[in-house]
Design an enzyme around this catalytic site. Structure first.
Site, PDB file in Angstrom:
ATOM      1  N   ARG A 143       0.850  -1.193   0.000  1.00 26.36           N
ATOM      2  CA  ARG A 143       0.000   0.000   0.000  1.00 26.36           C
ATOM      3  C   ARG A 143       0.882   1.238   0.000  1.00 26.36           C
ATOM      4  O   ARG A 143       1.567   1.534   0.973  1.00 26.36           O
ATOM      5  CB  ARG A 143      -0.924   0.011   1.219  1.00 26.36           C
ATOM      6  CG  ARG A 143      -1.865   1.208   1.203  1.00 26.36           C
ATOM      7  CD  ARG A 143      -2.977   1.065   2.217  1.00 26.36           C
ATOM      8  NE  ARG A 143      -2.529   1.277   3.587  1.00 26.36           N
ATOM      9  CZ  ARG A 143      -3.305   1.111   4.644  1.00 26.36           C
ATOM     10  NH1 ARG A 143      -4.544   0.667   4.505  1.00 26.36           N
ATOM     11  NH2 ARG A 143      -2.838   1.335   5.843  1.00 26.36           N
TER      12      ARG A 143
ATOM     13  N   SER B 260     -12.606  -3.442   1.687  1.00 21.89           N
ATOM     14  CA  SER B 260     -12.731  -2.780   2.984  1.00 21.89           C
ATOM     15  C   SER B 260     -14.194  -2.458   3.240  1.00 21.89           C
ATOM     16  O   SER B 260     -14.840  -1.811   2.408  1.00 21.89           O
ATOM     17  CB  SER B 260     -11.907  -1.481   3.019  1.00 21.89           C
ATOM     18  OG  SER B 260     -10.532  -1.757   3.053  1.00 21.89           O
TER      19      SER B 260
ATOM     20  N   LYS C 129      -4.066   5.244  11.186  1.00 23.49           N
ATOM     21  CA  LYS C 129      -5.256   6.013  10.795  1.00 23.49           C
ATOM     22  C   LYS C 129      -6.041   6.370  12.055  1.00 23.49           C
ATOM     23  O   LYS C 129      -7.076   5.754  12.346  1.00 23.49           O
ATOM     24  CB  LYS C 129      -6.131   5.206   9.836  1.00 23.49           C
ATOM     25  CG  LYS C 129      -5.504   5.008   8.464  1.00 23.49           C
ATOM     26  CD  LYS C 129      -6.508   4.367   7.512  1.00 23.49           C
ATOM     27  CE  LYS C 129      -5.959   4.261   6.107  1.00 23.49           C
ATOM     28  NZ  LYS C 129      -6.956   3.687   5.169  1.00 23.49           N
TER      29      LYS C 129
END
Length: 206
Positions: free
Chosen positions: A33, A102, A137
């Site tokens: 990612r 997701s 996050k």
């Protein structure tokens, strides 16, 4: 093709040596990612990680970028809410590709993702999180552990948990019903990456 979505699922932005250490520790899935705009560097990094994972018999997934996944021969792709559809990803990668989605804290999104369409199979796995506060996050939506039992009633596809997972809480996540745990800082933020990976992976070995 490596294709089992289970156990320790690590996410990286390219650190090959650290990924090799994580694989030695027991990582079964590696996701690349990298949100940067440097397409040349991203292709080089993805190529290198694809070769590493292929040699180790570990599943290699590319985040978001279906074209990059196709270019490096990845085992599959992981899609967020603003990415390609499952159908579009399968059209480009082929029917044998692994497609993960997701789902944040949404059972409705999970149900939609795994539903088979007229010309394609649904998602191969769905991911929920953040199950714990995440240093990667910090503003991510929270997904309670109870969501995994509810999701299991909807599908037999693998369920992946993400967000703030480490060796101290991985067992609780597995007990809640997750088949795999996606980890960044809990492995790559450790002084000893291999040991950190092993401590999490062993929670799924019995």
């Amino acid at each position: 093709m490596a294709g089992v979505i289970a156990g320790l699922y690590v996410i990286t932005d390219s650190a090959q040596q650290a990924v090799a250490d994580a694989i030695r520790g027991g990582a079964q899935v590696v996701q690349y990612r990298d949100k940067s705009a440097d397409t040349v560097r991203r292709k080089e990094a993805a190529d290198a990680l694809a070769r590493l994972c292929r040699g180790a018999g570990v599943c290699f997934i590319v985040n978001d970028d279906v074209a990059l996944a196709a270019a490096v021969g990845a085992d599959g792709v992981h899609l967020g809410q603003d990415d390609s559809s499952v159908a579009a990803a399968r059209a480009q990668l082929g029917s044998r590709a692994i497609v993960g989605v997701s789902c944040y804290n949404s059972l409705e999104r999970a149900a939609d993702a795994v539903a088979a369409g007229a010309d394609y199979a649904g998602a191969d796995y769905v991911a929920f999180g953040s199950v714990y506060p995440s240093p990667t996050k910090p503003q991510a939506v929270r997904a309670p552990l109870s969501l995994f039992a509810e999701a299991r009633a909807l599908t037999d596809r693998p369920l992946v948990a993400i967000g703030g997972i480490n060796a101290t809480n991985a067992a609780a996540v597995r007990a809640a019903g997750a088949d795999a745990v996606a980890v960044i800082d809990g492995v790559f933020g450790a002084d000893n990456v291999e040991a950190a990976a092993a401590a999490i992976a062993k929670q799924f070995n019995d």
